[in-house]
Design a protein around this motif. Structure first.
Motif, PDB file in Angstrom:
ATOM      1  N   ARG A 154       0.384   2.291  -3.889  1.00 56.66           N
ATOM      2  CA  ARG A 154       1.166   1.101  -2.679  1.00 56.66           C
ATOM      3  C   ARG A 154       2.144   2.221  -2.640  1.00 56.66           C
ATOM      4  O   ARG A 154       2.572   1.425  -1.361  1.00 56.66           O
ATOM      5  CB  ARG A 154       1.638   0.223  -3.914  1.00 56.66           C
ATOM      6  N   LEU A 155       3.173   2.479  -3.596  1.00 56.59           N
ATOM      7  CA  LEU A 155       4.756   3.315  -3.054  1.00 56.59           C
ATOM      8  C   LEU A 155       4.100   4.424  -2.096  1.00 56.59           C
ATOM      9  O   LEU A 155       4.769   4.740  -1.474  1.00 56.59           O
ATOM     10  CB  LEU A 155       5.164   3.797  -4.665  1.00 56.59           C
ATOM     11  N   ASP A 199       3.077   2.958   1.646  1.00 58.75           N
ATOM     12  CA  ASP A 199       4.380   2.696   1.856  1.00 58.75           C
ATOM     13  C   ASP A 199       5.358   3.853   1.859  1.00 58.75           C
ATOM     14  O   ASP A 199       5.750   4.260   3.540  1.00 58.75           O
ATOM     15  CB  ASP A 199       4.806   1.496   0.778  1.00 58.75           C
ATOM     16  N   SER A 200       5.426   4.634   1.223  1.00 57.55           N
ATOM     17  CA  SER A 200       6.030   5.803   1.879  1.00 57.55           C
ATOM     18  C   SER A 200       5.139   6.870   2.986  1.00 57.55           C
ATOM     19  O   SER A 200       6.029   6.816   3.520  1.00 57.55           O
ATOM     20  CB  SER A 200       6.375   7.096   0.610  1.00 57.55           C
ATOM     21  N   ALA A 224       4.065   5.434   5.960  1.00 57.78           N
ATOM     22  CA  ALA A 224       4.528   4.256   6.660  1.00 57.78           C
ATOM     23  C   ALA A 224       5.144   5.351   7.252  1.00 57.78           C
ATOM     24  O   ALA A 224       5.907   4.690   8.175  1.00 57.78           O
ATOM     25  CB  ALA A 224       4.733   3.203   5.966  1.00 57.78           C
ATOM     26  N   ARG A 267      12.617  -3.897   9.843  1.00 58.90           N
ATOM     27  CA  ARG A 267      12.967  -2.511  10.119  1.00 58.90           C
ATOM     28  C   ARG A 267      13.875  -1.766  11.439  1.00 58.90           C
ATOM     29  O   ARG A 267      14.030  -0.615  11.315  1.00 58.90           O
ATOM     30  CB  ARG A 267      10.928  -1.820  10.557  1.00 58.90           C
ATOM     31  N   LYS A 297       2.694  -2.469   8.242  1.00 57.21           N
ATOM     32  CA  LYS A 297       2.426  -1.557   8.489  1.00 57.21           C
ATOM     33  C   LYS A 297       2.893  -0.905   6.784  1.00 57.21           C
ATOM     34  O   LYS A 297       3.496   0.123   5.859  1.00 57.21           O
ATOM     35  CB  LYS A 297       2.741  -0.499   9.426  1.00 57.21           C
ATOM     36  N   VAL A 298       4.650  -1.634   7.037  1.00 57.71           N
ATOM     37  CA  VAL A 298       5.206  -1.477   6.110  1.00 57.71           C
ATOM     38  C   VAL A 298       5.509  -2.234   5.538  1.00 57.71           C
ATOM     39  O   VAL A 298       5.436  -3.413   5.044  1.00 57.71           O
ATOM     40  CB  VAL A 298       6.843  -0.923   6.689  1.00 57.71           C
ATOM     41  N   ASP A 299       5.420  -2.169   4.159  1.00 57.47           N
ATOM     42  CA  ASP A 299       5.290  -3.043   2.836  1.00 57.47           C
ATOM     43  C   ASP A 299       6.840  -3.155   1.966  1.00 57.47           C
ATOM     44  O   ASP A 299       7.324  -3.273   1.642  1.00 57.47           O
ATOM     45  CB  ASP A 299       4.815  -2.414   0.925  1.00 57.47           C
ATOM     46  N   LEU A 302       7.828  -4.648  -0.966  1.00 57.28           N
ATOM     47  CA  LEU A 302       7.556  -3.585  -2.154  1.00 57.28           C
ATOM     48  C   LEU A 302       9.511  -3.236  -2.409  1.00 57.28           C
ATOM     49  O   LEU A 302       9.416  -2.501  -2.537  1.00 57.28           O
ATOM     50  CB  LEU A 302       6.687  -2.788  -1.860  1.00 57.28           C
ATOM     51  N   GLU A 303       8.993  -2.679  -0.797  1.00 54.00           N
ATOM     52  CA  GLU A 303      10.868  -2.234  -0.245  1.00 54.00           C
ATOM     53  C   GLU A 303      11.737  -3.212  -1.034  1.00 54.00           C
ATOM     54  O   GLU A 303      12.827  -2.836  -1.233  1.00 54.00           O
ATOM     55  CB  GLU A 303      11.236  -1.972   1.327  1.00 54.00           C
ATOM     56  N   PHE A 314       9.424   8.905  -4.647  1.00 50.78           N
ATOM     57  CA  PHE A 314       7.533   8.671  -3.852  1.00 50.78           C
ATOM     58  C   PHE A 314       8.698   8.614  -1.864  1.00 50.78           C
ATOM     59  O   PHE A 314       8.006   9.530  -1.737  1.00 50.78           O
ATOM     60  CB  PHE A 314       7.395   7.140  -3.788  1.00 50.78           C
ATOM     61  N   TYR A 315       9.715   8.672  -1.322  1.00 50.73           N
ATOM     62  CA  TYR A 315       9.950   8.507  -0.769  1.00 50.73           C
ATOM     63  C   TYR A 315      11.326  10.123  -0.249  1.00 50.73           C
ATOM     64  O   TYR A 315      10.666  10.450   0.811  1.00 50.73           O
ATOM     65  CB  TYR A 315      10.909   7.538  -0.025  1.00 50.73           C
TER      66      TYR A 315
END
Lengths: 477, 174
Positions: A49-50, A53-54, A56, B43, B107-109, B112-113, B131-132
């Motif tokens: 899931r992470l 999302d990243s 996106a 967003r 599209k963006v969770d 989660l964020e 992850f990011y």
């Protein structure tokens, strides 16, 4: 291994960071333990899931947006700093207006009176010219305003460089005061071609001369800060100028770099280059170099964050006084310039007189003839062309005017013959057209059915602007 | 192309190559954006706030004492920008839009964020960077100057906390 121990190792397992021995133990436990299997599964799902999302967020590209905002903010700060700058200038004018020594007491009183508090906060300068030189390497476009102390309207120049740092496009707008003869004009230089619009005479010329082009390019290089700062550094190293740097602790204020020429020198231009040709050409270009001024002191204002130059002031020493002669202000560093700025085709009015020197040759080649001889020859061929009604040739000998213009101005009269052409008289200093010969002559014409002898006021003959070795009539007929 | 460290780019920036800042923007834009989206639940406002964060970072570069801490410092700036944004009085129209936009942005969770944004700082930093920011555990260990064992332990704890936050939210929704 028990479940608590196993769960602690699951993250490492997923990352592939478990040493082989440990991995085997964990997998053994997982085989038989539902709870830990479920735990691992949940971790995997969370991880995916992470990752999803990243992804996106990977599509957005904020670089350009960020940099546009940085540049806007930069410009805002430079404008704000200018307000602080004025205070600073008052102080400097008082300090520098006479070369006398102030006692410490006098300085303190001044500070209190003017309410200037930043003086004592100046820290040991960390700034060096090298930083600006390096900052200038990434400058590709720039907007310069040049101010004369007596006039409000500045001359303006826009400069665009290629990735190699060489100037590729220039636009120069010169107001009336910058050039006595042709003031109020617009010039663009692109791909080594020069377009000039003389607004007062409403003439639009496309010039192909390389020397003139080079002169315009040289001027742009002189007034873009890159060269100025490099020169300052070199000359400081050679002991020709003295540098004083004030670096305010408040980062919104500008660094002030004062460069003073030692001995009988010039703080800005390395060596003045007087030569007849250069003077003539610079008169035509009408740049601020015209007076070949010598500046004994220049002051740079440098932005602390970017180390780019915001402003340069030029001072001349006269009677122990430094007088400001010119100010250059720099704007819009790396703000892209619309390509339409570098062509005048759409800006000139439809009724402008077009002279395209790139597609046609103007005047006559001098060859082996003396100046007087070619002047006479140009006049002779001009009138012979009119006699033969060859307006194309006549136009070529009159600044390259189009045949239709010649026909309009000269076609009403019938030209019969040349009676005489006398010896050209020397160019007058201060004449309306500098450097021109007057070629007195008498022409027999037929006007309104009557035959008469016409003695024109001129004609004046001079070298073609920017095409050396060629001469043309420039007026007086 | 080998990537340089944060310190390298900062050094270049301060030495008259301001353009090098791009590399830092590229490197951390997803992490900062995700974090701000989690805090601001929108967003496009998050994108605005992300730009603002980088602009402030740019102008504050010379004040950064420990250049290795650029990432953490950057997140700190982001946090402040978010706080300022949240304190701004919202018009009714804006408030309505926010909720709507949050739902539309499938599209963006967002869930989660928002959970990430609620994590304690050390866990949040690691999750965002892993992850990011696209960093491996060993890279994170080097950058944050900690043993790799500590990194995985914190990652493990971060996962646990995240799951707790996410399942807790699910409870509320029911």
């Amino acid at each position: 291994m028990n479940c608590t121990e196993c769960k602690e190792k699951l993250a490492e397992l997923l990352e592939g960071l478990l040493p082989e021995s440990q991995r085997q133990i964990v997998e053994e436990h997982l085989k038989d333990c539902q709870a830990c299997q479920a735990e691992l599964q949940e971790l995997k799902e969370l991880s995916e899931r992470l990752i999803s999302d990243s992804n996106a967020w990977q599509q957005t590209n904020l670089e350009d947006a960020v940099f546009n905002r940085i540049i806007n903010e930069q410009n805002k700060r430079l404008k704000q700093a200018d307000r602080v700058n004025r205070q600073f200038r008052i102080w400097r004018q008082i300090m520098n207006s006479k070369i006398t020594r102030y006692t410490a007491a006098a300085v303190v009183i001044l500070i209190v009176v003017l309410g200037i508090t930043f003086l004592d906060k100046a820290v040991t300068p960390v700034y060096a010219l090298d930083q600006t030189i390096r900052a200038n390497h990434s400058v590709y476009s720039l907007h310069i305003k040049g101010f004369h102390p007596e006039y409000e309207e500045p001359s303006e120049m826009w400069v665009e460089c290629g990735p190699d740092g060489k100037i590729e496009n220039i636009r120069l707008s010169s107001p009336k005061w910058s050039d006595k003869y042709d003031g109020d004009k617009l010039m663009v230089w692109k791909e080594n071609k020069l377009q000039v619009w003389l607004k007062r005479k409403n003439i639009f010329g496309i010039i192909k001369d390389t020397m003139l082009s080079a002169q315009v390019l040289k001027m742009a290089e002189e007034f873009a800060p890159k060269l100025a700062v490099e020169r300052l550094r070199d000359r400081q190293q050679q002991g020709e100028i003295k540098l004083e740097i004030i670096e305010p602790a408040n980062k919104a204020e500008l660094i002030v770099v004062t460069a003073t020429a030692l001995e009988e020198g010039d703080a800005f231009f390395p060596t003045p280059t007087p030569s007849n040709k250069a003077d003539e050409l610079s008169a035509e270009v009408g740049s601020m170099q015209k007076d070949k001024a010598i500046y004994q002191r220049i002051i740079l204002f440098v932005d602390q964050a970017t180390k780019l130059v915001s402003c340069i002031e030029f001072y001349q020493l006269k009677d122990s006084d430094y007088q400001k002669k010119m100010t250059l202000e720099f704007y819009d560093y790396n703000v892209p310039i619309d390509s339409k700025m570098f062509t005048l085709d759409d800006e000139v009015p439809p009724d402008v007189l077009r002279i395209d020197q790139t597609t046609q040759e103007v005047g006559l080649v001098q060859g082996q003839l003396t100046d007087e001889e070619i002047a006479v020859e140009v006049v002779r061929q001009f009138f012979e062309a009119l006699i033969a009604s060859d307006f194309v040739k006549a136009g070529r000998l009159l600044e390259g005017l189009p045949a239709e213009e010649i026909k309009k101005d000269y076609g009403k009269v019938k030209y019969l013959r040349i009676v005489s052409i006398e010896k050209p008289t020397k160019p007058q200093a201060g004449a309306y057209v500098p450097g021109a010969f007057r070629v007195p002559c008498t022409i027999e014409i037929e006007k309104d059915g009557k035959i008469e002898q016409w003695k024109p006021y001129g004609p004046f003959v001079r070298p073609v602007m920017g095409q050396h070795g060629r001469w043309t009539i420039c007026g007086g007929i | 192309m080998a990537e340089e460290s944060d310190q390298y780019y900062i050094e270049e920036c301060l030495n008259g190559h301001p353009d090098e800042f791009r590399h830092l923007v590229r490197r951390y834009q997803a992490a900062v954006s995700a974090y701000l989206a989690g805090k601001l639940s929108d967003r496009s406002i998050a994108e605005e706030a992300t730009q603002e964060t980088f602009v402030r970072a740019y102008f504050g570069l010379s004040e950064l004492r420990k250049r290795e801490s650029f990432y953490c410092w950057l997140l700190g700036i982001a946090g402040r920008v978010a706080k300022e944004q949240l304190r701004r009085p919202k018009s009714f129209a804006e408030a309505g839009c926010l909720a709507q936009r949050a739902c539309e942005e499938r599209k963006v969770d967002v869930e989660l964020e928002e959970a990430i944004a609620k994590l304690p700082d050390p866990y949040k930093r690691i999750i965002l960077l892993r992850f990011y920011g696209g960093r491996s555990c060993s890279q994170i260990a080097e950058q944050l100057d900690m043993p790799i064992g500590t990194v995985t332990k914190q990652l493990s704890r971060a996962y646990a906390k995240l799951r707790q936050l996410l399942s807790g939210e699910k409870e509320v929704q029911k």
